[in-house]
Scaffold this motif. Structure first.
Motif, PDB file in Angstrom:
ATOM      1  N   PRO A  80       0.813  -1.229   0.000  1.00 20.31           N
ATOM      2  CA  PRO A  80       0.000   0.000   0.000  1.00 20.31           C
ATOM      3  C   PRO A  80       0.841   1.271   0.000  1.00 20.31           C
ATOM      4  O   PRO A  80       0.501   2.244  -0.680  1.00 20.31           O
ATOM      5  N   CYS A  81       1.937   1.266   0.730  1.00 24.47           N
ATOM      6  CA  CYS A  81       2.800   2.455   0.777  1.00 24.47           C
ATOM      7  C   CYS A  81       3.683   2.529  -0.454  1.00 24.47           C
ATOM      8  O   CYS A  81       3.762   3.565  -1.118  1.00 24.47           O
ATOM      9  N   ARG A  82       4.338   1.425  -0.793  1.00 30.11           N
ATOM     10  CA  ARG A  82       5.272   1.431  -1.916  1.00 30.11           C
ATOM     11  C   ARG A  82       4.584   1.771  -3.229  1.00 30.11           C
ATOM     12  O   ARG A  82       4.995   2.688  -3.947  1.00 30.11           O
ATOM     13  N   VAL A  83       3.517   1.044  -3.534  1.00 28.53           N
ATOM     14  CA  VAL A  83       2.809   1.257  -4.794  1.00 28.53           C
ATOM     15  C   VAL A  83       1.878   2.458  -4.703  1.00 28.53           C
ATOM     16  O   VAL A  83       1.743   3.232  -5.658  1.00 28.53           O
ATOM     17  N   GLY A  84       1.260   2.636  -3.529  1.00 26.82           N
ATOM     18  CA  GLY A  84       0.312   3.734  -3.364  1.00 26.82           C
ATOM     19  C   GLY A  84       0.949   5.091  -3.559  1.00 26.82           C
ATOM     20  O   GLY A  84       0.392   5.963  -4.250  1.00 26.82           O
ATOM     21  N   SER A  85       2.140   5.306  -2.979  1.00 28.81           N
ATOM     22  CA  SER A  85       2.801   6.606  -3.135  1.00 28.81           C
ATOM     23  C   SER A  85       3.217   6.834  -4.583  1.00 28.81           C
ATOM     24  O   SER A  85       3.120   7.946  -5.114  1.00 28.81           O
ATOM     25  N   GLU A  86       3.664   5.775  -5.250  1.00 29.74           N
ATOM     26  CA  GLU A  86       4.050   5.898  -6.660  1.00 29.74           C
ATOM     27  C   GLU A  86       2.847   6.268  -7.538  1.00 29.74           C
ATOM     28  O   GLU A  86       2.927   7.168  -8.386  1.00 29.74           O
ATOM     29  N   LYS A  87       1.726   5.567  -7.319  1.00 28.72           N
ATOM     30  CA  LYS A  87       0.526   5.860  -8.112  1.00 28.72           C
ATOM     31  C   LYS A  87      -0.012   7.253  -7.801  1.00 28.72           C
ATOM     32  O   LYS A  87      -0.494   7.962  -8.688  1.00 28.72           O
ATOM     33  N   ALA A  88       0.070   7.643  -6.537  1.00 28.97           N
ATOM     34  CA  ALA A  88      -0.419   8.971  -6.155  1.00 28.97           C
ATOM     35  C   ALA A  88       0.375  10.068  -6.855  1.00 28.97           C
ATOM     36  O   ALA A  88      -0.191  11.067  -7.311  1.00 28.97           O
ATOM     37  N   VAL A  89       1.697   9.901  -6.948  1.00 28.89           N
ATOM     38  CA  VAL A  89       2.519  10.895  -7.640  1.00 28.89           C
ATOM     39  C   VAL A  89       2.069  11.044  -9.082  1.00 28.89           C
ATOM     40  O   VAL A  89       1.941  12.170  -9.610  1.00 28.89           O
ATOM     41  N   LYS A  90       1.800   9.927  -9.765  1.00 26.12           N
ATOM     42  CA  LYS A  90       1.362   9.997 -11.163  1.00 26.12           C
ATOM     43  C   LYS A  90       0.008  10.685 -11.286  1.00 26.12           C
ATOM     44  O   LYS A  90      -0.199  11.529 -12.162  1.00 26.12           O
ATOM     45  N   LEU A  91      -0.916  10.338 -10.399  1.00 24.32           N
ATOM     46  CA  LEU A  91      -2.247  10.940 -10.457  1.00 24.32           C
ATOM     47  C   LEU A  91      -2.212  12.427 -10.117  1.00 24.32           C
ATOM     48  O   LEU A  91      -2.942  13.233 -10.700  1.00 24.32           O
ATOM     49  N   MET A  92      -1.351  12.800  -9.168  1.00 24.68           N
ATOM     50  CA  MET A  92      -1.271  14.197  -8.752  1.00 24.68           C
ATOM     51  C   MET A  92      -0.491  15.055  -9.744  1.00 24.68           C
ATOM     52  O   MET A  92      -0.556  16.289  -9.687  1.00 24.68           O
ATOM     53  N   SER A  93       0.258  14.410 -10.635  1.00 17.06           N
ATOM     54  CA  SER A  93       1.004  15.157 -11.651  1.00 17.06           C
ATOM     55  C   SER A  93       0.121  15.587 -12.817  1.00 17.06           C
ATOM     56  O   SER A  93       0.525  16.446 -13.620  1.00 17.06           O
ATOM     57  N   ALA A  94      -1.061  14.998 -12.902  1.00 16.39           N
ATOM     58  CA  ALA A  94      -1.981  15.354 -13.983  1.00 16.39           C
ATOM     59  C   ALA A  94      -2.579  16.738 -13.737  1.00 16.39           C
ATOM     60  O   ALA A  94      -2.750  17.165 -12.585  1.00 16.39           O
ATOM     61  N   GLU A  95      -2.881  17.438 -14.790  1.00 15.11           N
ATOM     62  CA  GLU A  95      -3.489  18.761 -14.645  1.00 15.11           C
ATOM     63  C   GLU A  95      -4.823  18.670 -13.938  1.00 15.11           C
ATOM     64  O   GLU A  95      -5.161  19.521 -13.115  1.00 15.11           O
ATOM     65  N   ARG A  96      -5.590  17.635 -14.247  1.00 14.92           N
ATOM     66  CA  ARG A  96      -6.875  17.405 -13.581  1.00 14.92           C
ATOM     67  C   ARG A  96      -6.751  16.202 -12.687  1.00 14.92           C
ATOM     68  O   ARG A  96      -6.427  15.117 -13.136  1.00 14.92           O
ATOM     69  N   TRP A  97      -6.981  16.375 -11.414  1.00 17.28           N
ATOM     70  CA  TRP A  97      -6.898  15.255 -10.472  1.00 17.28           C
ATOM     71  C   TRP A  97      -8.155  14.393 -10.555  1.00 17.28           C
ATOM     72  O   TRP A  97      -9.276  14.925 -10.596  1.00 17.28           O
ATOM     73  N   ASP A  98      -7.969  13.099 -10.587  1.00 17.46           N
ATOM     74  CA  ASP A  98      -9.079  12.153 -10.458  1.00 17.46           C
ATOM     75  C   ASP A  98      -9.351  11.996  -8.965  1.00 17.46           C
ATOM     76  O   ASP A  98      -8.832  11.098  -8.299  1.00 17.46           O
ATOM     77  N   GLN A  99     -10.169  12.893  -8.433  1.00 17.42           N
ATOM     78  CA  GLN A  99     -10.335  12.962  -6.986  1.00 17.42           C
ATOM     79  C   GLN A  99     -10.956  11.706  -6.384  1.00 17.42           C
ATOM     80  O   GLN A  99     -10.497  11.236  -5.328  1.00 17.42           O
ATOM     81  N   PRO A 100     -11.976  11.092  -6.970  1.00 16.31           N
ATOM     82  CA  PRO A 100     -12.508   9.852  -6.386  1.00 16.31           C
ATOM     83  C   PRO A 100     -11.458   8.751  -6.319  1.00 16.31           C
ATOM     84  O   PRO A 100     -11.372   8.029  -5.315  1.00 16.31           O
ATOM     85  N   LEU A 101     -10.659   8.623  -7.364  1.00  9.51           N
ATOM     86  CA  LEU A 101      -9.631   7.589  -7.371  1.00  9.51           C
ATOM     87  C   LEU A 101      -8.538   7.900  -6.349  1.00  9.51           C
ATOM     88  O   LEU A 101      -8.049   7.008  -5.645  1.00  9.51           O
ATOM     89  N   LEU A 102      -8.159   9.177  -6.243  1.00 11.71           N
ATOM     90  CA  LEU A 102      -7.150   9.561  -5.253  1.00 11.71           C
ATOM     91  C   LEU A 102      -7.641   9.305  -3.824  1.00 11.71           C
ATOM     92  O   LEU A 102      -6.881   8.851  -2.964  1.00 11.71           O
ATOM     93  N   GLU A 103      -8.914   9.592  -3.562  1.00 11.40           N
ATOM     94  CA  GLU A 103      -9.452   9.342  -2.227  1.00 11.40           C
ATOM     95  C   GLU A 103      -9.489   7.845  -1.931  1.00 11.40           C
ATOM     96  O   GLU A 103      -9.178   7.417  -0.809  1.00 11.40           O
ATOM     97  N   GLU A 104      -9.839   7.054  -2.914  1.00 11.29           N
ATOM     98  CA  GLU A 104      -9.839   5.603  -2.721  1.00 11.29           C
ATOM     99  C   GLU A 104      -8.422   5.098  -2.428  1.00 11.29           C
ATOM    100  O   GLU A 104      -8.213   4.275  -1.545  1.00 11.29           O
TER     101      GLU A 104
END
Length: 560
Positions: free
Chosen positions: A502-526
């Motif tokens: 959860p930490c190793r992969v979660g932080s990596e995926k979060a960085v990719k999602l947060m780098s987008a101009e538009r955040w996928d907020q439901p996915l980020l919250e999940e």
């Protein structure tokens, strides 16, 4: 009868456990680097440092040879060496790093003040003969942006000043300029309290009671009452240990460096009083590798102590190697309630102290720094400070868009707006207060509209934040909270130990999602919920705080 050729040919010794045959040249180099140092497993990181310092890297042959010398499995030495950022492990056929490395901090405050541009400029100016390495926080956020030439920190760095240091060979860390030595410390009553404890003039109960009356809590983030810790440990079986976290790696905090560079003996007297009160024979102090000046100062101060007192607890200085999730819990043997250590403890942590199974008093450096003054002035003196219904004093590491960054000692419960106006000289000219991290990278981000909330334990949680180690980073209208949150998540991605998915992969995926101009907020919250619920240590559990803060408090930044 002559010996056979095979018998006459010397054979290289095999390493302890399974692994490759030891290279005799590497073995000789390791022995030279270690000198007369004992080969105890709790010195593994120290020995890795000795080899790294001598050769500028750790070759595969060095790893195997060190494992042989210490009678450890090669995989265990390799795991520890590759876990820490300050060790350069070089496999066969790989080029060794350049002789000089320039590290440039790219954490929140340094990025705000131009770290990215500095990195690009240095990479262009210094060429391939010098390694320019972006690194997480180096603990000098008040001097942003910071570059470290070898071990020499360059405050408010620019390409010209760093180039000059490289050209001049200025690679050593200058000694702290304002340190109080033992002579001056003793002249002001230093160690009188400790002597009174040893002589029986002061008893344990009176010392612990003063700490309780003061309301002194752990000042490294958790906030557990110090006096209560001491009482609990006194009821645990002997032998007991004291483990001190002097390796503050949270982006935004630098208070321990501030105090240790100025008054190391006050901190050491606190260690000695704690060891006396809890009947501890061994004190382990985990120091930050980014602070070589502090480490040398502590080594000298401990030597002064040993010359002054006939009997002392054994004081072990342990040198970190550039990893965030270390410190007092790296040295944790058993928690003060008698439970086993955090599940994240794995070989790197074993190696730092290697004494699992013993009850351990854990403290942050600043907590012990306060002990002498609290007892001498009385708990009521400390408790008499405070604002907004809170009590005590807090050391705030403040950086960002303010005129006077630094460590500011202020009443507990002060608001960030009061802190800025009364202690930090106000906002920088042309900047308007926009938001703030109240507790470093993991403490979340709050908007200026919440600038009157008291800064203390338990006051910020209702807003999705916490004070942690009181590392306050001030944002202005020149900044975006989403950029600061992304920077914080990159830090967590870099610092994740990788032990749990959860930490190793979660932080990596979060960085990719947060780098987008538009955040996928439901996915980020999940994703944030999974990280919070399933990560096995505080890093993964706290990493989502900044991104959640942006979605909650700065929704206008996410409208695209």
């Amino acid at each position: 009868m002559p010996k056979s050729a095979s018998a006459a040919t010397p054979k290289a010794p095999r390493p302890y456990g399974k692994g490759r045959i030891v290279d005799l040249r590497a073995l000789n180099e390791v022995r030279q680097a270690l000198g007369e140092a004992p080969h105890k497993r709790d010195l593994l990181i120290e020995h890795l440092h000795a080899i790294q310092d001598r050769f500028g890297h750790l070759s595969a042959a060095h790893i195997v040879a060190l494992a042989h010398e210490m009678k450890l499995a090669t995989t265990e030495v390799y795991e520890v060496a590759t876990f820490y950022h300050h060790f350069d492990v070089i496999r066969e056929g790989q080029p060794v790093p350049p002789a000089l490395t320039v590290r440039v901090c790219d954490s929140v405050t340094c990025e705000m003040f131009g770290a990215r541009e500095l990195i690009a400029g240095l990479q262009s100016a210094l060429g391939e003969a010098v390694r320019v390495q972006p690194v997480p926080c180096v603990g000098r956020c008040d001097e942003a942006p910071v570059a470290v030439v070898g071990w020499n920190p360059i405050a408010q760095a620019d390409t010209k000043r760093v180039q000059a240091a490289v050209d001049d060979g200025a690679t050593e860390c200058p000694p702290p300029a304002h340190a109080i030595d033992s002579e001056h410390y003793n002249a002001e009553g230093g160690y009188d309290l400790y002597r009174a404890c040893l002589s029986g003039e002061r008893d344990v109960e009176s010392i612990i009671t003063e700490l309780e009356h003061a309301g002194l809590r752990g000042l490294g983030g958790a906030g557990f009452p110090a006096g209560r810790k001491w009482r609990i440990l006194r009821d645990q079986p002997k032998p007991r240990l004291l483990a001190v976290n002097a390796d503050e790696g949270e982006p935004g905090t630098f208070k321990d460096r501030y105090y240790l560079e100025r008054d190391p003996h006050r901190f050491l007297e606190g260690c000695l009083i704690a060891a006396w009160a809890v009947e501890i024979d061994d004190v382990y102090i985990y120091t930050r590798d980014e602070y070589p000046g502090v480490r040398e100062l502590l080594e000298r101060s401990v030597a002064e102590l040993r010359a002054e007192f006939d009997a002392l607890p054994e004081i072990h200085l342990r040198r970190g190697a550039g990893a965030y999730i270390c410190g007092e819990e790296s040295a944790m043997i058993e928690s003060i309630e008698g439970k086993r250590g955090m599940p994240r403890l794995r070989p790197p942590y074993v190696a730092e102290v290697g004494l699992f199974g013993r009850p351990t008093l854990e403290h942050n450096a600043e907590t012990l720094y306060w002990v002498r003054e609290l007892v001498e002035k009385g708990g009521a003196w400390f408790a008499g400070h405070g604002r907004n219904g809170r009590t005590g004093l807090r050391s705030f590491s403040v950086s960002g868009r303010i005129k006077k960054p630094g460590v500011h000692l202020a009443p507990a419960g002060i608001s960030v707006r009061e802190l800025i106006d009364e202690y930090c000289g106000g906002m920088l000219d042309g900047h308007r207060f926009y938001g703030y991290f109240p507790g470093g990278a993991s403490g979340g981000i709050l908007p200026a509209s919440l600038g009157d909330v008291p800064l203390d334990f338990d006051t910020l949680q209702p807003h999705g934040s916490f004070i942690g180690s009181a590392a306050v980073i001030i944002l202005s209208d020149h900044d975006r909270a989403r950029d600061a949150a992304l920077n914080a998540m990159r830090f967590f991605e870099h610092e994740s130990c990788g032990q749990c998915t959860p930490c190793r992969v979660g932080s990596e995926k979060a960085v990719k999602l947060m780098s987008a101009e538009r955040w996928d907020q439901p996915l980020l919250e999940e994703l944030a919920q999974v990280m919070e619920d399933a990560s096995i240590c505080g890093l993964g559990q706290a990493a989502p705080n900044p991104l959640r803060s942006v979605m909650k408090h700065f929704p206008d930044e996410l409208k695209g």
